[in-house]
Scaffold this active site. Structure first.
Site, PDB file in Angstrom:
ATOM      1  N   ALA A  98       0.455  -2.824   5.300  1.00 40.77           N
ATOM      2  CA  ALA A  98       1.067  -2.880   6.595  1.00 40.77           C
ATOM      3  C   ALA A  98       0.367  -3.967   7.656  1.00 40.77           C
ATOM      4  O   ALA A  98       1.142  -4.552   8.319  1.00 40.77           O
ATOM      5  CB  ALA A  98       1.463  -1.617   7.300  1.00 40.77           C
ATOM      6  N   PHE A 142       0.819  -1.051   0.083  1.00 40.76           N
ATOM      7  CA  PHE A 142       0.003   0.192   0.196  1.00 40.76           C
ATOM      8  C   PHE A 142       0.959   1.273  -0.063  1.00 40.76           C
ATOM      9  O   PHE A 142       1.920   1.231   0.548  1.00 40.76           O
ATOM     10  CB  PHE A 142      -0.894  -0.171   1.195  1.00 40.76           C
ATOM     11  CG  PHE A 142      -2.309   0.702   1.219  1.00 40.76           C
ATOM     12  CD1 PHE A 142      -3.366   0.177   0.949  1.00 40.76           C
ATOM     13  CD2 PHE A 142      -1.805   2.089   1.643  1.00 40.76           C
ATOM     14  CE1 PHE A 142      -4.504   0.808   0.861  1.00 40.76           C
ATOM     15  CE2 PHE A 142      -3.293   2.793   1.501  1.00 40.76           C
ATOM     16  CZ  PHE A 142      -4.408   2.596   1.220  1.00 40.76           C
ATOM     17  N   THR A 165      -9.306   9.869   8.950  1.00 43.26           N
ATOM     18  CA  THR A 165      -9.958   8.796   9.768  1.00 43.26           C
ATOM     19  C   THR A 165      -9.118   8.069  10.605  1.00 43.26           C
ATOM     20  O   THR A 165      -7.659   8.366  10.388  1.00 43.26           O
ATOM     21  CB  THR A 165     -10.921   7.904   8.812  1.00 43.26           C
ATOM     22  OG1 THR A 165      -9.870   6.880   8.460  1.00 43.26           O
ATOM     23  CG2 THR A 165     -11.567   8.389   7.675  1.00 43.26           C
ATOM     24  N   GLU A 217      -0.974  -6.513   7.009  1.00 45.82           N
ATOM     25  CA  GLU A 217      -0.748  -7.900   6.613  1.00 45.82           C
ATOM     26  C   GLU A 217       0.621  -8.390   6.970  1.00 45.82           C
ATOM     27  O   GLU A 217       0.855  -9.532   6.905  1.00 45.82           O
ATOM     28  CB  GLU A 217      -1.292  -8.120   5.236  1.00 45.82           C
ATOM     29  CG  GLU A 217      -2.602  -8.508   4.683  1.00 45.82           C
ATOM     30  CD  GLU A 217      -3.368  -7.163   5.003  1.00 45.82           C
ATOM     31  OE1 GLU A 217      -2.628  -6.211   4.617  1.00 45.82           O
ATOM     32  OE2 GLU A 217      -4.702  -6.989   4.912  1.00 45.82           O
ATOM     33  N   HIS A 235      -8.180   5.140  10.844  1.00 45.47           N
ATOM     34  CA  HIS A 235      -7.687   3.943  10.177  1.00 45.47           C
ATOM     35  C   HIS A 235      -6.150   3.942  10.379  1.00 45.47           C
ATOM     36  O   HIS A 235      -5.593   2.918  10.610  1.00 45.47           O
ATOM     37  CB  HIS A 235      -7.881   4.134   8.616  1.00 45.47           C
ATOM     38  CG  HIS A 235      -7.976   2.866   8.012  1.00 45.47           C
ATOM     39  ND1 HIS A 235      -8.649   1.723   8.252  1.00 45.47           N
ATOM     40  CD2 HIS A 235      -7.098   2.596   7.211  1.00 45.47           C
ATOM     41  CE1 HIS A 235      -8.383   0.570   7.237  1.00 45.47           C
ATOM     42  NE2 HIS A 235      -7.258   1.152   6.825  1.00 45.47           N
ATOM     43  N   PHE A 291      12.047  -3.315  11.847  1.00 43.35           N
ATOM     44  CA  PHE A 291      10.697  -2.501  11.616  1.00 43.35           C
ATOM     45  C   PHE A 291      11.208  -1.123  10.567  1.00 43.35           C
ATOM     46  O   PHE A 291      11.503  -0.276  11.138  1.00 43.35           O
ATOM     47  CB  PHE A 291      10.192  -1.884  12.968  1.00 43.35           C
ATOM     48  CG  PHE A 291       9.128  -1.263  12.808  1.00 43.35           C
ATOM     49  CD1 PHE A 291       7.736  -1.881  12.679  1.00 43.35           C
ATOM     50  CD2 PHE A 291       8.912   0.128  13.055  1.00 43.35           C
ATOM     51  CE1 PHE A 291       6.499  -1.300  12.594  1.00 43.35           C
ATOM     52  CE2 PHE A 291       7.754   0.801  13.057  1.00 43.35           C
ATOM     53  CZ  PHE A 291       6.665   0.111  12.823  1.00 43.35           C
ATOM     54  N   VAL A 328       2.593   3.716   6.525  1.00 37.16           N
ATOM     55  CA  VAL A 328       1.252   4.286   6.570  1.00 37.16           C
ATOM     56  C   VAL A 328       0.996   5.812   6.970  1.00 37.16           C
ATOM     57  O   VAL A 328       1.820   6.395   7.618  1.00 37.16           O
ATOM     58  CB  VAL A 328       0.861   3.252   8.082  1.00 37.16           C
ATOM     59  CG1 VAL A 328      -0.590   3.453   8.445  1.00 37.16           C
ATOM     60  CG2 VAL A 328       1.391   1.740   8.117  1.00 37.16           C
ATOM     61  N   ILE A 329       0.397   6.119   5.960  1.00 39.86           N
ATOM     62  CA  ILE A 329       0.264   7.903   6.028  1.00 39.86           C
ATOM     63  C   ILE A 329      -1.185   8.071   6.524  1.00 39.86           C
ATOM     64  O   ILE A 329      -1.920   7.549   5.977  1.00 39.86           O
ATOM     65  CB  ILE A 329       0.378   8.194   4.457  1.00 39.86           C
ATOM     66  CG1 ILE A 329       1.917   7.535   4.054  1.00 39.86           C
ATOM     67  CG2 ILE A 329       0.368   9.736   4.493  1.00 39.86           C
ATOM     68  CD1 ILE A 329       2.045   7.903   2.432  1.00 39.86           C
TER      69      ILE A 329
HETATM   70  N1  INI Z   1      -1.919   0.173   4.502  1.00 41.38           N
HETATM   71  C1  INI Z   1      -0.973   0.679   4.689  1.00 41.38           C
HETATM   72  O1  INI Z   1       0.217  -0.107   4.311  1.00 41.38           O
HETATM   73  N2  INI Z   1      -0.495   2.058   4.504  1.00 41.38           N
HETATM   74  C2  INI Z   1      -1.832   2.904   4.840  1.00 41.38           C
HETATM   75  O2  INI Z   1      -1.315   4.015   4.766  1.00 41.38           O
HETATM   76  C3  INI Z   1      -3.031   2.336   4.645  1.00 41.38           C
HETATM   77  N3  INI Z   1      -4.171   3.140   4.694  1.00 41.38           N
HETATM   78  O3  INI Z   1      -3.948   4.269   5.088  1.00 41.38           O
HETATM   79  O4  INI Z   1      -5.126   2.675   4.532  1.00 41.38           O
HETATM   80  C4  INI Z   1      -3.098   1.007   4.522  1.00 41.38           C
HETATM   81  N4  INI Z   1      -4.415   0.455   4.679  1.00 41.38           N
HETATM   82  C5  INI Z   1      -4.552  -1.036   4.174  1.00 41.38           C
HETATM   83  C6  INI Z   1      -4.187  -2.143   5.424  1.00 41.38           C
HETATM   84  O5  INI Z   1      -2.994  -2.203   5.577  1.00 41.38           O
HETATM   85  C7  INI Z   1      -4.864  -3.525   4.831  1.00 41.38           C
HETATM   86  O6  INI Z   1      -3.970  -3.985   3.573  1.00 41.38           O
HETATM   87  C8  INI Z   1      -6.291  -3.382   4.405  1.00 41.38           C
HETATM   88  O7  INI Z   1      -6.992  -2.852   5.577  1.00 41.38           O
HETATM   89  C9  INI Z   1      -6.962  -4.819   3.967  1.00 41.38           C
HETATM   90  O8  INI Z   1      -6.654  -5.777   5.203  1.00 41.38           O
END
Ligand code: INI
Length: 154
Positions: free
Chosen positions: A57, A23, A87, A59, A89, A114, A82-83
């Site tokens: 991230a 992602f 929300t 997974e 999330h 990490f 992860v940005i």
């Molecule tokens: N995953 C990331 O690695 N970085 C993000 O910024 C992010 N955002 O913002 O949603 C993100 N979401 C996906 C998450 O890691 C899962 O792959 C998804 O929820 C499916 O399980």
């Protein structure tokens, strides 16, 4: 006093994996490049380096668990980005990635590092993926190499 520490050199036979939570892959692909560069520059053999891709991230810990359970790897370097959005999330994903990587590492007694960026903005992520503030993938692999050496010396 006896000091026990790890060194930044590989013999060439260490089997290492990089897990890329892809992602925001524009960022995470640069982190993988940095991690691979660090592995090779410190004496690693590219044929002993595997790249595992997961959706994000969240997974990373699941793949890390499978890799360490397989017994095939001496250590794993985890990278992701992860940005923060508008929300909560961000908080859930970054917390699960952080906690999960630490938990799995302790479960198998093998080092994992990490290299997951947790930033407020995409600009901060770019700065840490091979520009102004360096490359956190390179740093994460360097940390893993030191821990691999330390584990041998303890
Ligand atoms: N995953 C990331 O690695 N970085 C993000 O910024 C992010 N955002 O913002 O949603 C993100 N979401 C996906 C998450 O890691 C899962 O792959 C998804 O929820 C499916 O399980």
């Amino acid at each position: 006093m006896n000091i026990i520490e790890g060194f930044l050199s590989l013999k060439g036979d260490e089997k290492v994996a990089i897990i890329n939570g892809r992602f925001n892959h524009i960022i995470t692909d640069r982190l993988v490049e940095g991690a691979k560069d660090a592995f090779i520059r410190h004496g690693g053999d590219e044929k002993n380096l595997d790249l595992i891709l997961v959706p994000g991230a969240f997974e990373i810990p699941f793949a890390l668990d499978r890799l360490l359970a397989s017994g095939k790897y001496d250590g794993v370097c985890c990278v992701g980005a992860v940005i923060r959005g508008s929300t909560p999330h961000f908080d859930y994903v970054s917390a699960e990635a952080t906690k999960g990587i630490a938990t799995v590492t302790l479960k198998y007694g093998k080092p994992a590092s990490f290299g997951v960026l947790t930033t407020d903005t995409i600009e901060q992520a770019i700065e840490r993926a091979g520009s102004k503030v360096g490359n956190k993938g390179f740093e994460a692999m360097t940390g893993l190499i030191e821990m691999l050496s330390l584990y041998k010396n303890i």
